[in-house]
Every structure is written in C-alpha cells, then in structure tokens.
Scaffold this active site. Sequence first.
Site, PDB file in Angstrom:
ATOM      1  N   SER A  55      -4.258  -6.636   8.844  1.00 15.69           N
ATOM      2  CA  SER A  55      -4.254  -6.773  10.308  1.00 15.69           C
ATOM      3  C   SER A  55      -4.628  -8.182  10.750  1.00 15.69           C
ATOM      4  CB  SER A  55      -5.170  -5.724  10.945  1.00 15.69           C
ATOM      5  OG  SER A  55      -6.389  -5.683  10.276  1.00 15.69           O
ATOM      6  N   ALA A  56      -5.513  -8.841  10.008  1.00 13.78           N
ATOM      7  CA  ALA A  56      -5.907 -10.203  10.427  1.00 13.78           C
ATOM      8  C   ALA A  56      -4.723 -11.170  10.329  1.00 13.78           C
ATOM      9  CB  ALA A  56      -7.056 -10.705   9.558  1.00 13.78           C
TER      10      ALA A  56
ATOM     11  N   ASP B 180      -9.849  -6.320  -0.910  1.00 15.73           N
ATOM     12  CA  ASP B 180      -8.885  -5.666  -0.027  1.00 15.73           C
ATOM     13  C   ASP B 180      -9.615  -4.868   1.041  1.00 15.73           C
ATOM     14  OD1 ASP B 180      -6.601  -4.482   1.011  1.00 15.73           O
ATOM     15  OD2 ASP B 180      -6.427  -2.999  -0.595  1.00 15.73           O
TER      16      ASP B 180
ATOM     17  N   ASP C 294       0.833  -1.217   0.000  1.00 15.34           N
ATOM     18  CA  ASP C 294       0.000   0.000   0.000  1.00 15.34           C
ATOM     19  C   ASP C 294       0.860   1.258   0.000  1.00 15.34           C
ATOM     20  OD1 ASP C 294      -2.719  -0.989   0.135  1.00 15.34           O
ATOM     21  OD2 ASP C 294      -2.232  -1.696   2.155  1.00 15.34           O
TER      22      ASP C 294
HETATM   23  C1  DX5 Z   1      -6.431   0.282   2.939  1.00 13.16           C
HETATM   24  C2  DX5 Z   1      -5.421  -0.636   2.295  1.00 13.16           C
HETATM   25  C3  DX5 Z   1      -5.572  -2.086   2.630  1.00 13.16           C
HETATM   26  C4  DX5 Z   1      -5.286  -2.414   4.072  1.00 13.16           C
HETATM   27  C5  DX5 Z   1      -5.920  -3.728   4.438  1.00 13.16           C
HETATM   28  O1  DX5 Z   1      -6.266   1.571   2.424  1.00 13.16           O
HETATM   29  O2  DX5 Z   1      -5.496  -0.525   0.897  1.00 13.16           O
HETATM   30  O3  DX5 Z   1      -4.704  -2.860   1.802  1.00 13.16           O
HETATM   31  O4  DX5 Z   1      -3.906  -2.482   4.314  1.00 13.16           O
HETATM   32  O5  DX5 Z   1      -5.779  -3.906   5.799  1.00 13.16           O
HETATM   33  P1  DX5 Z   1      -6.806  -4.778   6.661  1.00 13.16           P
HETATM   34  O6  DX5 Z   1      -6.691  -6.164   6.164  1.00 13.16           O
HETATM   35  O7  DX5 Z   1      -6.287  -4.596   8.050  1.00 13.16           O
HETATM   36  O8  DX5 Z   1      -8.164  -4.188   6.456  1.00 13.16           O
HETATM   37 ZN    ZN Z   2      -4.479  -1.995  -0.322  1.00 13.66          ZN
END
Ligand code: DX5
Ligand code: ZN
Length: 233
Positions: A205-206, A182, A47
Amino acid sequence: MGFWGDLGSGPKERVVGGSSVLAADFAYLAEEVRKTQLGGAEFVHFDVMDNHLVPNLTIGPAVAASLVRATDLPVDVHLQVSDPASLIRPFAEAGVSSITVQPGITRHLHRVVSEIRELGCEAGAVLTPATGPEEIAWILPHLDYVVVMSVELGFGGQGFIEGMVEKVRRVGEVCSLPVEVDGGITASTAPLMVEAGARALVAGSAVFRGDPTEEMRRIIEAGRSAVRRASGG
Ligand code: DX5
Ligand code: ZN
C-alpha cells in the site's frame, strides 16, 4: 544461482526493494510493475490467498504466468493457502523465481521445500508474527531466504508490528540467509528493519497509494540510507 542466492552471497550492505502487487490495480498489473521497476524495484512480491487459510482471495498461477511474460523482474510467490503443496508445480511451471511457504501449516515441509528447489525455484520460509525463528532452525540448510511478516497474514494496508524488528535481529543470529520483510513497510519503517538486518523490503500500500515510481524509490532509499548511517557513511 538465483535472486536470493545472489543477494545472500553478495555484500551484506546490499538492500533491495520489491512491490507487493496485492495493492496494485490488477487491470494494469504489468504497467504497475513497470512503474515500480523505474523506482528501483528488483523483484515482484505476489501474494496468493485462498479464502480458506485467510479470508482474502487473490491471484493464482495463470496470472503469475502472464506477469512472468510481461516483466523481466523475478516473481516472488508468497503462499497463504491451506494446501501449499498442491500449488508448487503450477507456480513453478508459470515461471516464477521463488516460492515461500509457512512452517506451521505446511505438512511435510522438507518435501515441499525440496520440490520447490527441484523445480528450479528458490525456496523461503515465512515467519508469521507468532512464529519464532527456532521453528525453522532445522529447515534452514534447505532454504534460500527467510520472510519475516510484520503484519498478520491476509491483507495489505495493516499497521506495522514494532516487535518484528527484534525478530529480524534474532533471525540474523541463527542464520546468514537474506531476510525479506513483508507488511507495513514504509519509508519510516524500512530503516528500522534494515538496521535489524533485513535485506529485502516488500511494500504494497505504501507504494501503490501514491506514485509507484516515487514511493518505491523513497522506500528503497530510506532502507539504504540506514545502511550508510550504520557504516558511518
Ligand atoms: C499480507 C501480505 C503482504 C501485503 C503487504 O498478507 O503478505 O505482502 O501485501 O502489504 P502492505 O505493504 O500494504 O502491508
Ligand atoms: Zn506477502
């Protein structure tokens, strides 16, 4: 063909997982990625946020180049920046495998997507929660995959937006490109997305709040068991 092209042309039942390293410990990035690979991850989701389009500020081409050297997994760049066009070449030169951009904020979308491909990467379009599949209909022939965001841009650890399950289904009605999902993906939400047609599960995060190997494996397995259930196996 690249990672997404292979996924798209392979069996429709194939579901893959990757970690969003936004939630990893950046001091040990390569090691964190290795742990997810042991759990079955087949790509790394990277990201990029610029403190302009979104408040968060993350990592750029220099870190991508180091990660590309440190892993044999394809690195999938998710641009969340105001000026994506200026970052295509630096990320391509860093050796990443694929880059996604957002239709609403990318001026000259066709030119940007073409540049991604000309530089040897695969190209994807990102649908934020407020963006419908119809907004990318015209650009679909120039894409290798579609990303459906199931949280708002900007941060990891947000709650899954249930309505995005239906969005995945609608994308499947307008194209046969592989869909990456995502945001808020866990062992509970992964099956919902896979049942709706998602082929690639991104989880941040998971995965990293527990043992990355175990959590990655659990999420991928949850997605794949939804496929088996659907096919009566
Ligand atoms: C949000 C990002 C995601 C994020 C996902 O802007 O694009 O890729 O890192 O994280 P989780 O799985 O914790 O929602
Ligand atoms: Zn992302």
